[in-house]
Design a protein around this motif. Structure first.
Motif, PDB file in Angstrom:
ATOM      1  N   GLU A 179       0.843  -1.194   0.000  1.00 36.29           N
ATOM      2  CA  GLU A 179       0.000   0.000   0.000  1.00 36.29           C
ATOM      3  C   GLU A 179       0.874   1.237   0.000  1.00 36.29           C
ATOM      4  N   ILE A 180       0.623   2.124  -0.957  1.00 29.46           N
ATOM      5  CA  ILE A 180       1.379   3.370  -1.041  1.00 29.46           C
ATOM      6  C   ILE A 180       0.851   4.338   0.012  1.00 29.46           C
ATOM      7  N   ALA A 181       1.752   4.780   0.891  1.00 34.05           N
ATOM      8  CA  ALA A 181       1.393   5.744   1.927  1.00 34.05           C
ATOM      9  C   ALA A 181       1.765   7.162   1.505  1.00 34.05           C
ATOM     10  N   ARG A 182       2.819   7.259   0.640  1.00 30.58           N
ATOM     11  CA  ARG A 182       3.308   8.576   0.242  1.00 30.58           C
ATOM     12  C   ARG A 182       4.063   8.447  -1.072  1.00 30.58           C
ATOM     13  N   ILE A 183       3.863   9.380  -1.966  1.00 29.54           N
ATOM     14  CA  ILE A 183       4.639   9.445  -3.201  1.00 29.54           C
ATOM     15  C   ILE A 183       5.742  10.469  -2.951  1.00 29.54           C
ATOM     16  N   ILE A 184       6.959   9.988  -2.950  1.00 26.83           N
ATOM     17  CA  ILE A 184       8.087  10.851  -2.611  1.00 26.83           C
ATOM     18  C   ILE A 184       8.539  11.669  -3.813  1.00 26.83           C
ATOM     19  N   ASP A 185       8.658  10.997  -4.983  1.00 26.30           N
ATOM     20  CA  ASP A 185       9.174  11.684  -6.158  1.00 26.30           C
ATOM     21  C   ASP A 185       8.844  10.889  -7.414  1.00 26.30           C
ATOM     22  N   VAL A 186       8.833  11.563  -8.543  1.00 25.06           N
ATOM     23  CA  VAL A 186       8.748  10.919  -9.853  1.00 25.06           C
ATOM     24  C   VAL A 186       9.828  11.548 -10.727  1.00 25.06           C
ATOM     25  N   ILE A 237      -2.765   3.306 -13.899  1.00 28.17           N
ATOM     26  CA  ILE A 237      -3.382   3.780 -12.654  1.00 28.17           C
ATOM     27  C   ILE A 237      -4.886   3.620 -12.847  1.00 28.17           C
ATOM     28  N   ARG A 238      -5.489   2.705 -12.080  1.00 28.47           N
ATOM     29  CA  ARG A 238      -6.919   2.413 -12.259  1.00 28.47           C
ATOM     30  C   ARG A 238      -7.699   2.700 -10.985  1.00 28.47           C
ATOM     31  N   ARG A 239      -8.882   3.268 -11.167  1.00 36.49           N
ATOM     32  CA  ARG A 239      -9.798   3.480 -10.034  1.00 36.49           C
ATOM     33  C   ARG A 239     -10.453   2.148  -9.700  1.00 36.49           C
ATOM     34  N   ILE A 240     -10.541   1.840  -8.417  1.00 32.60           N
ATOM     35  CA  ILE A 240     -11.216   0.612  -7.990  1.00 32.60           C
ATOM     36  C   ILE A 240     -12.223   0.900  -6.893  1.00 32.60           C
ATOM     37  N   GLY A 241     -12.788   2.052  -6.954  1.00 39.03           N
ATOM     38  CA  GLY A 241     -13.774   2.479  -5.971  1.00 39.03           C
ATOM     39  C   GLY A 241     -13.737   3.982  -5.900  1.00 39.03           C
ATOM     40  N   PRO A 242     -14.527   4.562  -5.023  1.00 33.75           N
ATOM     41  CA  PRO A 242     -14.574   6.025  -4.954  1.00 33.75           C
ATOM     42  C   PRO A 242     -13.260   6.660  -4.494  1.00 33.75           C
ATOM     43  N   GLU A 243     -12.506   5.976  -3.639  1.00 36.74           N
ATOM     44  CA  GLU A 243     -11.259   6.549  -3.128  1.00 36.74           C
ATOM     45  C   GLU A 243     -10.010   5.775  -3.538  1.00 36.74           C
ATOM     46  N   ALA A 244     -10.157   4.495  -3.817  1.00 33.73           N
ATOM     47  CA  ALA A 244      -9.004   3.622  -4.006  1.00 33.73           C
ATOM     48  C   ALA A 244      -8.493   3.612  -5.444  1.00 33.73           C
ATOM     49  N   LEU A 245      -7.175   3.424  -5.562  1.00 27.14           N
ATOM     50  CA  LEU A 245      -6.519   3.309  -6.856  1.00 27.14           C
ATOM     51  C   LEU A 245      -5.593   2.104  -6.840  1.00 27.14           C
ATOM     52  N   ILE A 249       3.587  -5.853 -10.703  1.00 25.99           N
ATOM     53  CA  ILE A 249       3.290  -5.714  -9.273  1.00 25.99           C
ATOM     54  C   ILE A 249       2.256  -4.608  -9.111  1.00 25.99           C
ATOM     55  N   HIS A 250       1.239  -4.890  -8.301  1.00 27.41           N
ATOM     56  CA  HIS A 250       0.180  -3.926  -8.058  1.00 27.41           C
ATOM     57  C   HIS A 250       0.415  -3.242  -6.716  1.00 27.41           C
ATOM     58  N   PHE A 251       0.343  -1.916  -6.742  1.00 30.77           N
ATOM     59  CA  PHE A 251       0.452  -1.107  -5.538  1.00 30.77           C
ATOM     60  C   PHE A 251      -0.919  -0.497  -5.286  1.00 30.77           C
ATOM     61  N   LEU A 252      -1.366  -0.556  -4.047  1.00 31.49           N
ATOM     62  CA  LEU A 252      -2.685  -0.050  -3.680  1.00 31.49           C
ATOM     63  C   LEU A 252      -2.568   1.320  -3.025  1.00 31.49           C
ATOM     64  N   ILE A 253      -3.387   2.241  -3.480  1.00 31.55           N
ATOM     65  CA  ILE A 253      -3.603   3.500  -2.755  1.00 31.55           C
ATOM     66  C   ILE A 253      -5.019   3.386  -2.224  1.00 31.55           C
ATOM     67  N   ARG A 254      -5.139   3.054  -0.950  1.00 31.92           N
ATOM     68  CA  ARG A 254      -6.452   2.768  -0.371  1.00 31.92           C
ATOM     69  C   ARG A 254      -7.366   3.990  -0.384  1.00 31.92           C
ATOM     70  N   ASP A 255      -6.816   5.179  -0.096  1.00 32.99           N
ATOM     71  CA  ASP A 255      -7.623   6.394  -0.104  1.00 32.99           C
ATOM     72  C   ASP A 255      -6.776   7.527  -0.658  1.00 32.99           C
ATOM     73  N   GLN A 256      -6.988   7.848  -1.934  1.00 32.63           N
ATOM     74  CA  GLN A 256      -6.184   8.887  -2.579  1.00 32.63           C
ATOM     75  C   GLN A 256      -6.376  10.250  -1.911  1.00 32.63           C
ATOM     76  N   TYR A 257      -7.517  10.476  -1.287  1.00 35.97           N
ATOM     77  CA  TYR A 257      -7.793  11.761  -0.657  1.00 35.97           C
ATOM     78  C   TYR A 257      -7.118  11.893   0.711  1.00 35.97           C
ATOM     79  N   ALA A 258      -6.635  10.792   1.252  1.00 35.93           N
ATOM     80  CA  ALA A 258      -5.958  10.822   2.550  1.00 35.93           C
ATOM     81  C   ALA A 258      -4.447  11.011   2.404  1.00 35.93           C
ATOM     82  N   LEU A 259      -3.951  11.016   1.162  1.00 34.34           N
ATOM     83  CA  LEU A 259      -2.519  11.233   0.946  1.00 34.34           C
ATOM     84  C   LEU A 259      -2.135  12.650   1.342  1.00 34.34           C
TER      85      LEU A 259
END
Length: 156
Positions: free
Chosen positions: A83-90, A118-126, A134-144
Motif C-alpha cells: 500500500e502506497i502511503a506517500r509518493i516521494i518523487d517521480v 493507474i486504475r480506479r477501484i472504488g470512490p477513493e481507491a486506486l 506488481i500492483h500497488f494499492l492507494i487505499r484512499d487517494q484523498y488521505a494522501l
C-alpha cells in the motif's frame, strides 16, 4: 463469533488441511478473497488443490481466533500488494517514469509505463501497476499528503 462446520490445521509439511462436517479431509487448501481490496476480511473461500471451493467464510473476524490466525497467516504468505502511503518523487511527468514511494513494506521505486496503469477501484481507491506486474494499492487517494496528491493529480 459464529460456529464453523469445519476444522482447519497445518500438517507436518506446513500445508493447510480442512476437515469438513462429514469428516472428509481436504488436503492443501488455500484461502481466496472474493473482494481483496474493498472487503479483504469478508467473503473468503477455502479451495482445494483443484480450485474447488470446500468451505466459505463470511467474515474472517467471526472465526475462532486460532482458525482466523491460520487463514491470515496463509494469506500473508501468498499475497503481495504493498500500500502506497506517500509518493516521494517521480522522475518525470511524462511516462514511462520512475516513482519513488513509501509503502507499508518500506521505501521502493518502480516504473510506471503509462497513465492507464493507474486504475480506479472504488470512490477513493486506486491500483497502480508497475512494469513487472506488481500492483500497488492507494487505499484512499484523498488521505494522501499534499505533495503526494499533487504528483498523483498530474497522472490522473
Amino acid at each position: 463469533m459464529t460456529t464453523i462446520d469445519f476444522q482447519l490445521e497445518r500438517d507436518a509439511f506446513g500445508r493447510l488441511n480442512l476437515t469438513d462436517a462429514a469428516g472428509t479431509v481436504h488436503h492443501n487448501v488455500s484461502p481466496v478473497r472474493a473482494f481483496p481490496v474493498q472487503a479483504p476480511d469478508e467473503g473468503l473461500a477455502l479451495v482445494n488443490g483443484d480450485g474447488k471451493e470446500v468451505a466459505w467464510i463470511d467474515r474472517l473476524d467471526d472465526l475462532p481466533p486460532a482458525v482466523a490466525g491460520l487463514v491470515r497467516e496463509e494469506l500473508s504468505g501468498r499475497e503481495f500488494m504493498p500500500e502506497i502511503a506517500r509518493i516521494i518523487d517521480v522522475t518525470s511527468f511524462a511516462t514511462p517514469c520512475t516513482w519513488t514511494v513509501e509503502t507499508n513494506r518500506g521505501r521502493t521505486e518502480f516504473v510506471l509505463r503509462g497513465e492507464e496503469d493507474i486504475r480506479r477501484i472504488g470512490p477513493e481507491a486506486l491500483l497502480v501497476s508497475d512494469t513487472h506486474g506488481i500492483h500497488f494499492l492507494i487505499r484512499d487517494q484523498y488521505a494522501l499528503d499534499k505533495h503526494s496528491k499533487k504528483i498523483l493529480d498530474r497522472f490522473m
